[in-house]
Design a protein around this motif. Structure first.
Motif, PDB file in Angstrom:
ATOM      1  N   SER A   1     -10.259  37.045  98.874  1.00 18.64           N
ATOM      2  CA  SER A   1      -9.270  37.118  99.186  1.00 18.64           C
ATOM      3  C   SER A   1      -8.827  38.092 100.354  1.00 18.64           C
ATOM      4  O   SER A   1      -7.457  37.076 100.896  1.00 18.64           O
ATOM      5  CB  SER A   1      -8.406  38.612  98.914  1.00 18.64           C
ATOM      6  N   TYR A   2      -9.863  37.992 101.529  1.00 14.71           N
ATOM      7  CA  TYR A   2      -9.218  37.969 102.500  1.00 14.71           C
ATOM      8  C   TYR A   2      -9.254  36.231 103.224  1.00 14.71           C
ATOM      9  O   TYR A   2      -9.261  36.936 104.710  1.00 14.71           O
ATOM     10  CB  TYR A   2     -10.056  38.766 103.905  1.00 14.71           C
ATOM     11  N   TYR A   3     -10.148  35.282 102.798  1.00 13.83           N
ATOM     12  CA  TYR A   3     -10.342  34.276 103.465  1.00 13.83           C
ATOM     13  C   TYR A   3      -9.338  33.463 103.416  1.00 13.83           C
ATOM     14  O   TYR A   3      -8.863  33.138 101.682  1.00 13.83           O
ATOM     15  CB  TYR A   3     -11.479  33.934 102.878  1.00 13.83           C
TER      16      TYR A   3
ATOM     17  N   ALA B   1       1.733  30.237 117.733  1.00 14.75           N
ATOM     18  CA  ALA B   1       2.263  29.400 117.105  1.00 14.75           C
ATOM     19  C   ALA B   1       1.747  29.238 115.605  1.00 14.75           C
ATOM     20  O   ALA B   1       0.997  29.404 115.056  1.00 14.75           O
ATOM     21  CB  ALA B   1       2.701  27.999 117.872  1.00 14.75           C
ATOM     22  N   ASN B   2       2.648  29.068 114.681  1.00 14.03           N
ATOM     23  CA  ASN B   2       2.823  28.702 113.336  1.00 14.03           C
ATOM     24  C   ASN B   2       1.802  29.563 112.358  1.00 14.03           C
ATOM     25  O   ASN B   2       0.963  29.163 111.970  1.00 14.03           O
ATOM     26  CB  ASN B   2       1.980  27.013 113.178  1.00 14.03           C
ATOM     27  N   ARG B   3       3.036  30.830 112.254  1.00 11.79           N
ATOM     28  CA  ARG B   3       2.458  31.797 112.257  1.00 11.79           C
ATOM     29  C   ARG B   3       0.352  32.600 112.090  1.00 11.79           C
ATOM     30  O   ARG B   3       0.306  32.162 110.387  1.00 11.79           O
ATOM     31  CB  ARG B   3       3.132  31.951 110.272  1.00 11.79           C
TER      32      ARG B   3
ATOM     33  N   SER C   1       1.300  32.837 102.265  1.00  7.22           N
ATOM     34  CA  SER C   1       2.065  34.322 100.783  1.00  7.22           C
ATOM     35  C   SER C   1       2.343  35.717 101.755  1.00  7.22           C
ATOM     36  O   SER C   1       2.152  36.604 100.800  1.00  7.22           O
ATOM     37  CB  SER C   1       1.017  34.102  99.785  1.00  7.22           C
ATOM     38  N   SER C   2       3.016  35.478 102.602  1.00  6.24           N
ATOM     39  CA  SER C   2       2.982  37.110 103.312  1.00  6.24           C
ATOM     40  C   SER C   2       2.070  37.863 103.388  1.00  6.24           C
ATOM     41  O   SER C   2       1.451  39.003 104.259  1.00  6.24           O
ATOM     42  CB  SER C   2       4.463  38.160 102.679  1.00  6.24           C
TER      43      SER C   2
END
Length: 130
Positions: free
Chosen positions: A42-44, A81-83, A118-119
């Motif tokens: 879930s962290y990758y 950049a780009n989140r 997804s935030s």
């Protein structure tokens, strides 16, 4: 001097970013110590290169070693950049061979890139450092 692609980040948001990235790394530490593959994944990012071979390598290591101690230190956090974000992370890991009960300390440093998906921050790449 900051590059044009990475604007200067105010100190309070740099600290907030470091805290958010530390939560990801703390989750990875917990997943390793519990040997919980779904939690670890879930962290990758699904876009992490060579994710399946990495998962197999981790699963093999879990059959041989326990991880009584896993500490990390974050330095050089940057918002990209780009989140995306990047941090230099040094892991200090104590492994214990399940069979021999011998302990070994491993220190490894990586430059880790994170992507906000997804935030949630997820690891999209990691480069071992010398």
């Amino acid at each position: 001097m900051p590059s044009p692609a990475a604007p200067e980040v105010p100190a309070e948001s740099a600290a907030a970013l470091e805290t958010q990235l530390a939560q990801v790394l703390a989750g990875i530490r917990e997943a390793n110590q519990k040997k919980d593959l779904s939690q670890l994944l879930s962290y990758y990012s699904p876009n992490f290169p060579q994710l399946q071979p990495r998962v197999q390598q981790i699963s093999k290591a879990w059959k041989i070693y326990d991880y009584p101690k896993m500490d990390f230190k974050i330095t050089e956090t940057k918002l990209l950049a780009n989140r995306m974000a990047q941090a230099r992370v040094t892991w200090n890991v104590e492994t214990q061979n399940i069979t021999t009960r011998k302990n070994k300390t491993i220190v490894k440093t990586y430059v880790i890139k994170f992507s906000q998906e997804s935030s949630q921050w997820r690891i999209i790449s990691l480069q071992p450092q010398e």
